[in-house]
Design an enzyme around this catalytic site. Sequence first.
Site, short mmCIF file in Angstrom:
data_model
loop_
_atom_site.label_atom_id
_atom_site.label_comp_id
_atom_site.label_asym_id
_atom_site.label_seq_id
_atom_site.Cartn_x
_atom_site.Cartn_y
_atom_site.Cartn_z
N ARG A 15 13.41 8.33 6.29
CA ARG A 15 14.47 7.32 6.19
C ARG A 15 14.71 6.66 7.54
O ARG A 15 14.31 5.53 7.77
CB ARG A 15 15.76 7.98 5.64
CG ARG A 15 16.83 7.00 5.19
CD ARG A 15 17.63 6.36 6.30
NE ARG A 15 18.30 7.34 7.17
CZ ARG A 15 18.95 6.98 8.28
NH1 ARG A 15 19.02 5.71 8.65
NH2 ARG A 15 19.51 7.90 9.07
N ASP A 16 15.33 7.38 8.47
CA ASP A 16 15.66 6.76 9.75
C ASP A 16 14.39 6.32 10.47
O ASP A 16 14.37 5.29 11.15
CB ASP A 16 16.44 7.77 10.63
CG ASP A 16 17.35 7.08 11.64
OD1 ASP A 16 17.31 5.84 11.73
OD2 ASP A 16 18.09 7.78 12.34
N CYS A 240 17.12 1.90 14.70
CA CYS A 240 18.05 1.38 13.72
C CYS A 240 17.92 -0.14 13.78
O CYS A 240 18.05 -0.73 14.86
CB CYS A 240 19.48 1.81 14.03
SG CYS A 240 20.69 1.07 12.91
P1 HMG Z 1 27.06 -7.16 2.09
O1 HMG Z 1 26.22 -8.39 2.21
O2 HMG Z 1 28.33 -7.14 2.86
O3 HMG Z 1 27.41 -6.75 0.61
O4 HMG Z 1 26.18 -5.90 2.49
P2 HMG Z 1 27.45 -7.46 -0.74
O5 HMG Z 1 28.11 -6.50 -1.65
O6 HMG Z 1 28.00 -8.84 -0.59
O7 HMG Z 1 25.91 -7.57 -1.20
C1 HMG Z 1 24.97 -8.45 -0.63
C2 HMG Z 1 23.67 -8.39 -1.43
O8 HMG Z 1 23.12 -7.07 -1.37
C3 HMG Z 1 23.86 -8.67 -2.90
O9 HMG Z 1 22.66 -9.24 -3.37
C4 HMG Z 1 24.02 -7.31 -3.50
O10 HMG Z 1 23.66 -7.26 -4.84
C5 HMG Z 1 23.06 -6.50 -2.67
P3 HMG Z 1 22.53 -10.82 -3.68
O11 HMG Z 1 23.66 -11.11 -4.61
O12 HMG Z 1 22.69 -11.48 -2.33
O13 HMG Z 1 21.17 -10.95 -4.25
N1 HMG Z 1 23.45 -5.08 -2.55
C6 HMG Z 1 22.64 -4.06 -2.83
N2 HMG Z 1 21.38 -3.97 -3.26
C7 HMG Z 1 20.86 -2.76 -3.46
N3 HMG Z 1 21.54 -1.61 -3.21
C8 HMG Z 1 22.81 -1.65 -2.76
C9 HMG Z 1 23.40 -2.91 -2.56
N4 HMG Z 1 24.62 -3.28 -2.13
C10 HMG Z 1 24.63 -4.62 -2.13
N5 HMG Z 1 23.46 -0.52 -2.51
C11 HMG Z 1 25.60 -3.58 2.64
C12 HMG Z 1 26.72 -4.60 2.58
C13 HMG Z 1 26.16 -2.27 3.11
C14 HMG Z 1 24.99 -3.46 1.26
C15 HMG Z 1 24.53 -4.11 3.65
O14 HMG Z 1 25.18 -4.38 4.84
C16 HMG Z 1 23.41 -3.15 3.87
O15 HMG Z 1 22.64 -2.82 2.99
N6 HMG Z 1 23.24 -2.69 5.13
C17 HMG Z 1 22.15 -1.80 5.47
C18 HMG Z 1 22.53 -0.99 6.64
C19 HMG Z 1 21.49 0.03 6.97
O16 HMG Z 1 20.76 0.50 6.11
N7 HMG Z 1 21.41 0.41 8.27
C20 HMG Z 1 20.53 1.42 8.70
C21 HMG Z 1 21.02 2.79 8.29
S1 HMG Z 1 22.33 3.41 9.34
C22 HMG Z 1 21.51 4.16 10.66
O17 HMG Z 1 20.32 4.04 10.77
C23 HMG Z 1 22.31 5.02 11.60
C24 HMG Z 1 22.10 6.52 11.37
O18 HMG Z 1 20.74 6.87 11.49
C25 HMG Z 1 22.93 7.33 12.40
C26 HMG Z 1 22.72 6.86 13.84
O19 HMG Z 1 21.58 6.83 14.32
O20 HMG Z 1 23.73 6.52 14.44
C27 HMG Z 1 22.58 6.93 9.98
MG MG Z 2 19.74 7.19 13.38
#
Ligand code: HMG
Ligand code: MG
Length: 297
Positions: A15-16, A240
């Site tokens: 994943r990450d 990320c």
């Molecule tokens: P948004 O644009 O604010 O939300 O995104 P929305 O509800 O308006 O949805 C936008 C579009 O996404 C829509 O599609 C939804 O249907 C779709 P459209 O109408 O434009 O065609 N959508 C989805 N599709 C599939 N699955 C879903 C989903 N939700 C909405 N669940 C949202 C908000 C959170 C969805 C967006 O910002 C997002 O997906 N962000 C991804 C963030 C991410 O994955 N970041 C990396 C992981 S975190 C990380 O790596 C840190 C960690 O490792 C710890 C560390 O290192 O610190 C964990």
């Molecule tokens: Mg991370």
Amino acid sequence: MVLPKSVKLVEVGPRDGLQNEKELVTTADKVELVNRLTNAGFQAVEAGSFVSPKWVPQMGDSADVLSQITRKDGVSYPSLTPNMRGFETAMSVGVKEVAIFGAASESFSQKNINCSIAESLERFAPIMEAAKENDVKVRGYVSCVIGCPYEGKIDSAKVAEVSKTLFDMGCYEISLGDTIGVGTPEEVKHLFEAVSKLVPIDQLAGHFHDTYGQALANIYAAMEMGISVFDSSVAGLGGCPYAKGASGNVSSEDVVYMLHGCGVKTGVDFEKLLDAGRFISNVIGRKPNSRVSNALA
Ligand code: HMG
Ligand code: MG
């Protein structure tokens, strides 16, 4: 100070690690990677992320990955769910553990999940409720626990506050993420000291990125504070997409080498882990981002 006798490693490479890869890795290769990691002995393999595929295209096939892996008894396959939509998809493919992910930095929260910290906690509330009804475990992440690419230094009081909220909402464990890998060992000790005033220390985990080469030292420092759960990534894959400069997660091979060398058990078969790392590195056409793996090559 006494080190723990054993440490639980949460393997976050599928994943990450992979989420940051531009070239799409096939579902079959992701499934093979997860299976190899399970066979290497990890008790937890973070296998997917049910986020928007527009935001993170590489995770767009997580439902297929979770459907096709060989699930082993006693192993958990946590997957990220930012909202109810993601949670429902995860449920449709039989996911038994999910992770919600918040941040201690407002700017990072906006860039990563497009909402404020407070709004993110509101979105997580129905997930916690549905998880309880479905007997699903929830892990909580807090990102930017030491530094933020947009705001600089982060106050550990803020980290403690967000961690406590996630814990009180029902997360069984809070993983503190040094998303951009800027932390140093004394800062890490200070951080765990501050957060453990509000969340029991045995329910905290460390998630270190190795951008500044501090991750192993930080894990050692956290162990001295009593932490015994760490996230690591096979072949040091990772980063990320919403944290500029966030290079690989600490490599599982390097962590296992250090822990076994210190007499700390992990339950991981080192040779099988090296093989898994070489397999995925071959797939993406790079050398493993692991000092130990390359030294032994
Ligand atoms: P948004 O644009 O604010 O939300 O995104 P929305 O509800 O308006 O949805 C936008 C579009 O996404 C829509 O599609 C939804 O249907 C779709 P459209 O109408 O434009 O065609 N959508 C989805 N599709 C599939 N699955 C879903 C989903 N939700 C909405 N669940 C949202 C908000 C959170 C969805 C967006 O910002 C997002 O997906 N962000 C991804 C963030 C991410 O994955 N970041 C990396 C992981 S975190 C990380 O790596 C840190 C960690 O490792 C710890 C560390 O290192 O610190 C964990
Ligand atoms: Mg991370």
